[in-house]
Design an enzyme around this catalytic site. Structure first.
Site, PDB file in Angstrom:
ATOM      1  N   PRO A  91      38.968  44.828  59.707  1.00 12.72           N
ATOM      2  CG  PRO A  91      38.196  45.775  57.703  1.00 12.72           C
ATOM      3  CD  PRO A  91      38.487  46.099  59.141  1.00 12.72           C
TER       4      PRO A  91
ATOM      5  CB  CYS B 181      41.376  46.977  49.281  1.00 16.28           C
ATOM      6  SG  CYS B 181      42.450  45.573  49.004  1.00 16.28           S
TER       7      CYS B 181
HETATM    8  C1  LIG Z   1      46.954  41.475  55.780  1.00 18.44           C
HETATM    9  C2  LIG Z   1      45.977  42.617  55.777  1.00 18.44           C
HETATM   10  C3  LIG Z   1      44.695  42.429  55.280  1.00 18.44           C
HETATM   11  C4  LIG Z   1      43.767  43.482  55.250  1.00 18.44           C
HETATM   12  N1  LIG Z   1      42.495  43.263  54.777  1.00 18.44           N
HETATM   13  C5  LIG Z   1      41.585  44.274  54.791  1.00 18.44           C
HETATM   14  C6  LIG Z   1      40.229  44.074  54.371  1.00 18.44           C
HETATM   15  O1  LIG Z   1      39.824  42.958  54.006  1.00 18.44           O
HETATM   16  N2  LIG Z   1      39.396  45.135  54.395  1.00 18.44           N
HETATM   17  C7  LIG Z   1      39.813  46.388  54.804  1.00 18.44           C
HETATM   18  O2  LIG Z   1      39.006  47.335  54.799  1.00 18.44           O
HETATM   19  N3  LIG Z   1      41.069  46.590  55.238  1.00 18.44           N
HETATM   20  C8  LIG Z   1      41.951  45.584  55.248  1.00 18.44           C
HETATM   21  N4  LIG Z   1      43.217  45.807  55.723  1.00 18.44           N
HETATM   22  C9  LIG Z   1      43.563  47.115  56.307  1.00 18.44           C
HETATM   23  C10 LIG Z   1      43.317  47.100  57.838  1.00 18.44           C
HETATM   24  O3  LIG Z   1      41.933  46.960  58.112  1.00 18.44           O
HETATM   25  C11 LIG Z   1      43.817  48.410  58.473  1.00 18.44           C
HETATM   26  O4  LIG Z   1      43.149  49.479  57.877  1.00 18.44           O
HETATM   27  C12 LIG Z   1      45.323  48.594  58.303  1.00 18.44           C
HETATM   28  O5  LIG Z   1      46.028  47.410  58.608  1.00 18.44           O
HETATM   29  C13 LIG Z   1      45.838  49.727  59.209  1.00 18.44           C
HETATM   30  O6  LIG Z   1      45.558  49.465  60.559  1.00 18.44           O
HETATM   31  P1  LIG Z   1      46.670  48.858  61.574  1.00 18.44           P
HETATM   32  O7  LIG Z   1      47.870  49.763  61.484  1.00 18.44           O
HETATM   33  O8  LIG Z   1      45.986  48.891  62.919  1.00 18.44           O
HETATM   34  O9  LIG Z   1      47.005  47.479  61.103  1.00 18.44           O
HETATM   35  C14 LIG Z   1      44.148  44.756  55.739  1.00 18.44           C
HETATM   36  C15 LIG Z   1      45.429  44.946  56.241  1.00 18.44           C
HETATM   37  C16 LIG Z   1      46.364  43.904  56.273  1.00 18.44           C
HETATM   38  C17 LIG Z   1      47.731  44.158  56.836  1.00 18.44           C
END
Ligand SMILES: Cc1cc2nc3c(=O)[nH]c(=O)nc-3n(C[C@H](O)[C@H](O)[C@H](O)COP(=O)(O)O)c2cc1C
Length: 322
Positions: free
Chosen positions: A7, A98
């Site tokens: 997400p 979050c």
């Molecule tokens: C711009 C942005 C918005 C995000 N929104 C959510 C969200 O709505 N719900 C959630 O559980 N995590 C949210 N996250 C966290 C991501 O789901 C994920 O856990 C985090 O980016 C780490 O994974 P990655 O390194 O693959 O990006 C968000 C992250 C970013 C950067």
């Protein structure tokens, strides 16, 4: 092994889920978080976050989309889960990760990682409010400022009745700063009875293998990596199964970006320019060619001008200075 699309509020919306799952490799998506305060949201809110609910809760390629709820009040989390259930989502995910100040000030998201008992109450309330056939999953970080409560949080999530747990392998204080501590997830993954999904800093098929190895998790969740490389899940699947896979070119990637911008139903006047710039920043990590297009559109606000520049870029990506 399963791969999930993370997400991402303000980034991975309905049209993005649709386009990213078209190339295969994904097994599930999760919506942007739906904030739950002390009221029961109308159905239209859930439908806005997940238009897929009009099609059995699946993307057009048949990938299930779980609804994500965020809130600190067990009673209202349960009532909203019950309301969401009337739309028959394939699953409900609860956000305990979050880091945003507005969210944590209202006792939601990662602030709850300091209160394992309340996390347990929220999971129990959501679980008890929906049909046992609907999976209830949770997404956490390793902790708020330390890993001290990690085991207790995980145990409460299991005893609350969650079916799966995704762990973003950083604390709230780490925010998005590399590295992600994949090996810190192992203490939970090896011990609890439900599948644990590893998340954070997976940017390539090699990272996926390392994250699995270090965390002891079979399943992975991809966030920013999915935007950097729109076919990363297909690449990971090919690597995993030993199948030959030809990576998509920059030209094909740009076609995907254009299709996304064209498909979007968001009518905000700045949407096209803002989303394009945001996506090009992610894409630059994998495709250096994205930089030249970013330079051309970075000051543009208007949709028509943006499309005009994309057209010019496609005809001649690197014009000689006059
Ligand atoms: C711009 C942005 C918005 C995000 N929104 C959510 C969200 O709505 N719900 C959630 O559980 N995590 C949210 N996250 C966290 C991501 O789901 C994920 O856990 C985090 O980016 C780490 O994974 P990655 O390194 O693959 O990006 C968000 C992250 C970013 C950067």
């Amino acid at each position: 092994m399963r791969t999930f699309l993370a997400p991402m509020e303000g980034v991975i919306d309905y049209e993005m889920r649709d386009i990213l799952t078209q190339r295969g490799g994904y097994h599930r998506c999760v919506t942007e978080f739906i904030r739950v305060n002390n009221q029961v949201l109308p159905e239209k809110v859930f439908l806005r976050f997940s238009p897929e609910l009009n099609h059995g809760g699946m993307t057009s390629h048949g990938i299930p989309v779980y609804l994500q709820l965020l809130g600190g009040n067990p009673k209202f989390m349960g009532l909203n889960a019950a309301r969401a259930q009337t739309l028959e989502p394939p699953g409900i995910d609860i956000n305990f990760g979050c880091p945003s100040k507005t969210v944590t000030r209202n006792e939601g998201g990662s602030a709850l990682l300091k209160e394992p008992a309340r996390i347990g109450d929220i999971v129990t309330a959501v679980r008890d409010s929906v049909d046992p056939k609907i999976p209830v999953t949770a997404k956490i970080r390793l902790g708020f400022s330390s890993h001290d409560y990690l085991d207790e949080v995980a145990d409460r999530i299991v005893s609350g009745g969650a079916t799966e747990l995704c762990i973003h392998a950083r604390t709230r204080e780490d925010r998005y700063k590399p590295p992600a501590y994949w090996s810190a997830v192992r203490q939970v993954a090896d011990r609890i009875s439900i599948p644990v999904i590893i998340n954070g800093e997976i940017w390539s098929a090699e990272d996926a293998i390392q994250a699995q190895k270090q965390s002891g998790c079979n399943d992975i969740m991809l966030g920013r990596g999915a935007l950097t490389c729109p076919d990363i899940a297909a690449r990971i699947e090919a690597e995993h199964t030993g199948r030959n896979y030809e990576m998509i070119s920059w030209g094909e990637t740009l076609d995907i970006v254009i299709r996304y911008l064209n498909n979007s139903s968001n009518k905000h006047p700045r949407f096209t320019s803002n989303r394009l710039k945001q996506w090009l920043v992610f894409l630059q990590r994998h495709y250096p060619q994205a930089e030249a297009l970013f330079q051309r559109v970075k000051r543009l606000k208007n949709r028509d001008e943006v499309f005009e520049q994309i057209g010019k870029y496609q005809k001649n990506p690197n014009p000689q200075p006059e």
